[in-house]
Design a protein around this motif. Structure first.
Motif, PDB file in Angstrom:
ATOM      1  N   SER A   1      47.561  15.154  31.087  1.00 35.97           N
ATOM      2  CA  SER A   1      46.034  16.128  30.743  1.00 35.97           C
ATOM      3  C   SER A   1      45.301  15.651  32.447  1.00 35.97           C
ATOM      4  CB  SER A   1      45.209  14.686  29.591  1.00 35.97           C
ATOM      5  OG  SER A   1      43.986  14.680  29.274  1.00 35.97           O
TER       6      SER A   1
ATOM      7  N   CYS B   1      41.156  14.105  33.708  1.00 36.71           N
ATOM      8  CA  CYS B   1      41.919  12.413  33.572  1.00 36.71           C
ATOM      9  C   CYS B   1      40.587  11.512  33.740  1.00 36.71           C
ATOM     10  CB  CYS B   1      43.094  12.609  34.374  1.00 36.71           C
ATOM     11  SG  CYS B   1      43.285  12.512  35.907  1.00 36.71           S
TER      12      CYS B   1
ATOM     13  N   PHE C   1      43.633   9.363  31.962  1.00 33.52           N
ATOM     14  CA  PHE C   1      44.780   9.443  31.704  1.00 33.52           C
ATOM     15  C   PHE C   1      46.402   9.884  32.380  1.00 33.52           C
ATOM     16  CE2 PHE C   1      41.483  11.703  28.956  1.00 33.52           C
ATOM     17  CZ  PHE C   1      41.065  10.536  28.262  1.00 33.52           C
TER      18      PHE C   1
ATOM     19  N   LYS D   1      40.278   6.535  36.070  1.00 32.81           N
ATOM     20  CA  LYS D   1      40.973   7.437  35.397  1.00 32.81           C
ATOM     21  C   LYS D   1      41.707   7.220  34.567  1.00 32.81           C
ATOM     22  CE  LYS D   1      45.251   9.582  37.603  1.00 32.81           C
ATOM     23  NZ  LYS D   1      45.818   9.741  39.440  1.00 32.81           N
TER      24      LYS D   1
ATOM     25  N   PRO E   1      47.617  12.471  34.424  1.00 29.74           N
ATOM     26  CA  PRO E   1      46.913  14.274  35.118  1.00 29.74           C
ATOM     27  C   PRO E   1      48.233  15.826  34.545  1.00 29.74           C
ATOM     28  CG  PRO E   1      47.624  12.303  36.972  1.00 29.74           C
ATOM     29  CD  PRO E   1      46.910  11.843  36.550  1.00 29.74           C
TER      30      PRO E   1
ATOM     31  N   GLU F   1      45.134  11.378  25.220  1.00 25.38           N
ATOM     32  CA  GLU F   1      43.490  10.913  25.216  1.00 25.38           C
ATOM     33  C   GLU F   1      43.879   9.742  24.197  1.00 25.38           C
ATOM     34  OE1 GLU F   1      43.458  15.300  26.881  1.00 25.38           O
ATOM     35  OE2 GLU F   1      43.109  14.848  25.033  1.00 25.38           O
TER      36      GLU F   1
END
Length: 654
Positions: free
Chosen positions: A643, A646, A638, A636, A640, A198
């Motif tokens: 994380s 996201c 990250f 978008k 998913p 992240e």
């Protein structure tokens, strides 16, 4: 049914002023495909990427709201009340086996991977015509009647299918132009894998936005333990203020930042050692090169004078001439190098230089401008030409100026931030800045956007929300719908509609569809224990509602009996009135219906992205309604699976 009220659409400046469209400028055009327009894009000023047009975002929001109005009873149901309220019989008209056949096992993953057109057996233009609400929910009973179309409709109303997101790579490319390779700090040395992923992704985008806007100050709201703030200050040389409402978090962030600085100091120490070694080697290497040049010059002159004396003069030049010309060789090792052949000297010099560069490059690349101190020596200066002396002088001035600016700092602060918070009361040297938030809880995410639109000093925002169940809703409690700044809704359209999700639906929005699709892990047994416990509480104790919570007792329990007894104690109910046999009778009574609960949870997991879409598009529509914003969109950030929350709401002012 949803009426035709729309979000307020902000037209481009040249259209509002009645001017003709300038050449080469593309205004947003809506091209209809079935009930959805295409991703109408409006090109912003400068080198920003295309953004989703306000009309497109509003259209997508209305479509999602229309679908969720029919599906909301599933979202708003609480699994704790699954057996006490008979939720399966009340909301679903198919068998749990049918649901699990479509969505269980690898079924959910297949649904996620199949293109919409293939799943519907039609082109996108006619897709939604084949997914009428009557094919998903019964018009009379409102129960779910078609699992296949239900999954298809939910996928159709998720962000990847709505085409309103800007890819991260496109965003970074537009903001930064050509991407330069840089050596990154290994964040996994002091963060877990999720947080490392992240922080790296979000900090890269924040730095690109800051560079694009020409700002160096960052305000991190809900900074928590300070991972993002510390990384932004050290890796990207930004001045970061981390604001969190918890004194404990602020203290922890200070301690963690102190430890990270020690970690950072190790990079600096090694870099300084390598640089000192490089600087000390430079005069030696330069002297060897001067020696070679001097030999060549003298040999050339002597050759033109008398060829017969060439060999003697060459011998003399190799022993004495370099010492007379350079006047700086006092190291016996350097004298020995003069006896080596010229080609060997050149090769060795280049090899040593390359080796030093390779050792220092990666470290120097990750350090701030003031991390490496210039190493000076009167002995070294004797070999420097005037041009090199001037270059070093300028580099030293720049390094001192960078150090005096002290731009790469991180300061954790404790303050409870609301939409009305005056930032100058917290940050005395507030300047043009970017406001960010990584997984800001509840109302802090929408309030971040409100502060951004209201404060002229904040030039950009990058916010990733979290904990949707903690949002306040304007229309959730009809008795308390007084005007105020609520977490949801934000945009005009949903306000006019009086839209309400409810806490259970917002809790469902936090479910991680991608994780479930990959691992198929659902806490079915713990949810089953809690649902059966609710039956016991109501039937044996007459307690329908309670302000007390069971909490995380399942993981500490050895059996269902143990779970029930620990839960009753925590709820302050007399557990002695229930023998073990009575508790087990309840378990046996509902054990065969555990698949109903599992299937019901799968339906809620499939709906989770749609509820999140409603919340995110509400925030994006709110930004589209403002006149002082140049660019706004969803990115978008990250993976998913790593994380689940996201998506970042990103906006830049004019």
């Amino acid at each position: 049914m949803v009426n035709s009220a729309r979000c307020s659409i902000r037209q481009p400046d040249h259209l509002r002023q009645g001017e003709p469209e300038p050449p080469g400028r593309q205004t947003s055009q809506i091209e209809h495909r079935g009930n959805f327009p295409s991703f109408g894009m409006s090109r912003s000023l400068g080198s920003l990427p295309p953004e989703p047009a306000a009309e497109t975002v509003a259209s997508r929001l209305r479509a999602v709201a229309q679908f969720l109005r029919r599906a909301m009873p599933l979202c708003q149901a609480h699994t704790v009340e699954f057996y006490t309220r008979g939720l399966w019989e009340q909301l679903v008209a198919v068998s749990p086996e049918t649901v699990l056949e479509v969505l269980g096992g690898a079924g959910l993953l297949r649904q996620q991977q199949r293109p919409l057109e293939e799943a519907a057996g039609t082109g996108r233009a006619g897709l939604w015509d084949n997914c009428k609400f009557s094919n998903v929910f019964c018009e009379n009973s409102l129960k779910l009647v078609n699992v296949q179309f239900f999954a298809l409709a939910a996928k159709y109303h998720s962000l990847p299918s709505l085409e309103v997101c800007t890819p991260l790579e496109q965003m970074l490319g537009a903001l930064s132009g050509k991407q330069h390779e840089r050596c990154e700090i290994k964040t996994d040395e002091f963060m877990n894998n999720k947080k490392s992923h992240e922080v790296q992704k979000m900090s890269e985008l924040i730095d690109s936005i800051a560079n694009f806007c020409g700002i160096k100050q960052v305000i991190d709201l809900g900074s928590g333990k300070g991972y993002l703030s510390s990384f932004l200050s050290m890796q990207y040389n930004l001045k970061v203020y981390g604001i969190d409402s918890s004194n404990t978090n602020t203290y922890g962030a200070n301690e963690r930042n102190r430890k990270l600085k020690k970690h950072w100091g190790a990079y600096q120490s090694r870099a300084r050692a390598n640089v000192r070694g490089q600087v000390l080697e430079e005069p030696k290497d330069r002297a060897v090169q001067d020696e070679i040049k001097c030999r060549a010059n003298i040999n050339e002159k002597l050759l033109s004078t008398n060829n017969s004396l060439l060999s003697q003069d060459q011998t003399a030049s190799s022993d004495s001439v370099p010492l007379e010309i350079t006047g700086a060789f006092t190291d016996s090792a350097m004298l020995k190098t003069g006896k080596q052949t010229e080609p060997h000297l050149v090769t060795q010099t280049q090899s040593d230089g390359n080796k030093i560069s390779e050792n220092t490059f990666s470290l120097l690349n990750i350090l701030p401008a003031d991390a490496v101190e210039a190493v000076s020596s009167s002995k070294c200066n004797m070999e420097l030409c005037e041009e090199e002396k001037e270059q070093r002088k300028m580099a030293s001035i720049k390094a001192k100026a960078s150090k005096s600016n002290d731009s790469n700092i991180y300061l954790p602060l404790t303050s409870y931030v609301t939409a009305e918070t005056e930032l100058r009361d917290i940050i005395t040297d507030l300047e043009d800045c970017i406001m960010v938030g990584l997984h800001t809880c509840g109302d802090l995410a929408p309030n971040t956007l409100r502060i951004f639109t209201a404060k002229p000093e904040i030039k950009a925002v990058c916010s990733v929300g979290c904990c949707y169940h903690l949002l306040t809703e304007e229309f959730e409690n009809q008795k308390d719908c007084s005007p105020g700044l609520w977490g949801f809704p934000m945009c005009r359209y949903l306000k006019e509609e009086g839209w309400c999700c409810g806490r259970n639906a917002r809790m469902s929005a936090c479910l991680a569809l991608e994780r479930v699709a990959v691992s198929q892990v659902l806490p079915t047994e713990s949810l089953f224990y809690r649902a059966v416990l609710q039956v016991i509480i109501e039937e044996c104790y007459g307690v329908i509602k309670s302000d007390q919570h069971v909490g995380k007792i399942f993981s500490k329990s050895s059996s269902f009996v143990d779970y029930v007894r620990k839960s009753l104690k925590k709820l302050e109910l007399d557990e002695s009135k229930l023998p073990d046999s009575c508790i087990m009778d309840y378990y046996e009574k509902y054990k065969h219906r555990m698949n109903e609960l599992e299937a019901f949870n799968m339906l809620k997991v499939v709906l989770a992205p749609c509820i999140e879409v409603l919340l995110l598009l509400d925030r994006l529509c709110y930004l589209k309604e403002k006149d002082n914003i140049t660019w706004s969109g969803l990115v978008k950030l990250f993976d998913p699976v790593k994380s689940p929350r996201c998506y970042a709401v990103v906006a830049l002012k004019k």
